[in-house]
Design a protein around this motif. Structure first.
Motif, PDB file in Angstrom:
ATOM      1  N   LEU A 209       0.814  -1.216   0.000  1.00 32.43           N
ATOM      2  CA  LEU A 209       0.000   0.000   0.000  1.00 32.43           C
ATOM      3  C   LEU A 209       0.849   1.268   0.000  1.00 32.43           C
ATOM      4  CD1 LEU A 209      -2.947  -0.874   2.416  1.00 32.43           C
ATOM      5  CD2 LEU A 209      -2.845  -1.040  -0.082  1.00 32.43           C
ATOM      6  N   ARG A 210       2.128   1.139   0.329  1.00 33.58           N
ATOM      7  CA  ARG A 210       3.015   2.303   0.335  1.00 33.58           C
ATOM      8  C   ARG A 210       3.757   2.471  -0.987  1.00 33.58           C
ATOM      9  NH1 ARG A 210       4.336  -0.109   5.296  1.00 33.58           N
ATOM     10  NH2 ARG A 210       6.386  -0.725   4.484  1.00 33.58           N
ATOM     11  N   ASN A 211       3.680   1.464  -1.847  1.00 31.18           N
ATOM     12  CA  ASN A 211       4.368   1.531  -3.135  1.00 31.18           C
ATOM     13  C   ASN A 211       3.521   2.323  -4.125  1.00 31.18           C
ATOM     14  OD1 ASN A 211       4.995   0.473  -5.987  1.00 31.18           O
ATOM     15  ND2 ASN A 211       6.704  -0.341  -4.788  1.00 31.18           N
ATOM     16  N   PRO A 212       4.106   3.316  -4.808  1.00 26.65           N
ATOM     17  CA  PRO A 212       3.311   4.181  -5.689  1.00 26.65           C
ATOM     18  C   PRO A 212       2.681   3.450  -6.876  1.00 26.65           C
ATOM     19  CG  PRO A 212       5.660   4.601  -5.965  1.00 26.65           C
ATOM     20  CD  PRO A 212       5.521   3.719  -4.762  1.00 26.65           C
ATOM     21  N   ILE A 217      -2.903  -2.088  -7.489  1.00 24.48           N
ATOM     22  CA  ILE A 217      -3.187  -3.461  -7.912  1.00 24.48           C
ATOM     23  C   ILE A 217      -4.114  -4.140  -6.902  1.00 24.48           C
ATOM     24  CG2 ILE A 217      -2.168  -5.722  -8.394  1.00 24.48           C
ATOM     25  CD1 ILE A 217       0.358  -4.268  -9.298  1.00 24.48           C
ATOM     26  N   ILE A 218      -5.100  -4.847  -7.413  1.00 27.52           N
ATOM     27  CA  ILE A 218      -6.066  -5.534  -6.561  1.00 27.52           C
ATOM     28  C   ILE A 218      -5.518  -6.899  -6.156  1.00 27.52           C
ATOM     29  CG2 ILE A 218      -8.309  -6.722  -6.614  1.00 27.52           C
ATOM     30  CD1 ILE A 218      -9.379  -4.371  -8.219  1.00 27.52           C
ATOM     31  N   GLY A 219      -5.678  -7.236  -4.883  1.00 28.72           N
ATOM     32  CA  GLY A 219      -5.298  -8.540  -4.364  1.00 28.72           C
ATOM     33  C   GLY A 219      -6.465  -9.198  -3.661  1.00 28.72           C
ATOM     34  N   ALA A 220      -6.174 -10.236  -2.897  1.00 28.64           N
ATOM     35  CA  ALA A 220      -7.227 -11.032  -2.266  1.00 28.64           C
ATOM     36  C   ALA A 220      -8.037 -10.243  -1.242  1.00 28.64           C
ATOM     37  CB  ALA A 220      -6.614 -12.271  -1.621  1.00 28.64           C
ATOM     38  N   THR A 221      -7.376  -9.395  -0.461  1.00 30.54           N
ATOM     39  CA  THR A 221      -8.101  -8.626   0.554  1.00 30.54           C
ATOM     40  C   THR A 221      -9.137  -7.726  -0.092  1.00 30.54           C
ATOM     41  OG1 THR A 221      -6.099  -8.569   1.924  1.00 30.54           O
ATOM     42  CG2 THR A 221      -7.851  -7.041   2.502  1.00 30.54           C
TER      43      THR A 221
END
Length: 270
Positions: A209-212, A217-221
């Motif tokens: 979440l800190r990477n610009p 990108i969507i993940g499982a959560t």
């Protein structure tokens, strides 16, 4: 390739033979990718990622059979779509090329990103439309019958939804010039993304979440919250439409952080 494209696929025998081949490829790909992913992250690496499992409960055999059965129907529809795509290519209605030099080198990755953006946009608004009460009950509820998702959920759709999803790739290549291998990359991303997002295990690290770039990108959560909250997180690959339209779950970042916290109670290899 030339002999393949010269085959008269409009003739019933060749049409159904090719469709059957595509069905076997699509359905076996679904079973193998889902099965391998399940084995790696639920069995082999479970001690390492157990703290990232999103409220996972043991899957009921009835739901597993339901998902595989529905996925088989989806695979039939996707197979017909693939055959239609080949016929469109054969008849000169697409912009698929096998010549790398037909475009500058930079165009090939650009065409992939354009295709992903088009697909993302199409699916986001289609997905919101499918959540209208009358449409949801008739079409999209099939997919949401899997509240506790797994890698087998990725293809579990109502036939109408499968058709609506199957038409997008042929439409893209009718208008967007694309190399055949770039199209294969697009299909690969579609498969892997659907598997990751439905598997119920957050494989991305806490720093995501800190990477610009990665934060989009969507993940499982992200997708698991959609299956549980229904009103949020309609995206397919990326989060930008959800962010722009205010439909991202307000719980997403908090839960992502919780699910990616190191589990001090577990030991690797136990």
């Amino acid at each position: 390739m030339e002999s393949f494209l010269n085959t008269p696929f409009l003739e019933p025998y060749h049409f159904f033979r090719l469709t059957l081949i595509f069905f076997v490829i699509v359905f076996m790909r679904y079973l193998i990718v889902s099965g391998v992913y399940h084995y790696i992250f639920y069995v082999w690496f479970r001690p390492r990622v157990a703290h990232r499992i999103l409220n996972l409960k043991p899957k009921q055999e009835q739901q597993i059979r339901m998902e595989i059965r529905r996925s088989a129907i989806t695979s039939v529809i996707f197979a017909f779509s693939a055959t239609a795509l080949i016929i469109l290519w054969q008849q000169g209605y697409t912009h698929i090329t096998t010549d790398w030099s037909a475009f500058p080198w930079w165009y090939h990755p650009l065409s992939l990103f354009i295709a992903l953006f088009i697909h993302e946009t199409y699916y986001y608004w289609l997905h919101r439309w499918m959540h209208r009460p009358k449409i949801y009950r008739k079409v999209h509820k099939w997919h949401h019958d899997s509240i506790e998702t797994s890698s087998l959920t990725s293809f579990s759709f109502h036939p109408t939804e499968s058709i609506l999803q199957a038409i997008v790739v042929p439409l893209i290549v009718i208008f967007l010039p694309m190399h055949l291998y770039v199209l294969f990359v697009l299909l690969f991303i579609m498969t892997i993304s659907g598997t990751i997002n439905h598997a119920g295990v957050e494989i991305y690290p806490k720093s995501f979440l800190r990477n610009p770039v990665a934060k989009w990108i969507i993940g499982a959560t992200h997708h698991d919250l959609h299956h549980k909250q229904f009103r949020f997180n309609y995206g397919l690959y990326f989060t930008f439409w959800d962010k722009w339209m205010g439909t991202e779950s307000p719980d997403y970042e908090k839960i992502f952080q919780q699910k990616t916290e190191p589990d001090t109670n577990s030991t690797v290899g136990s």
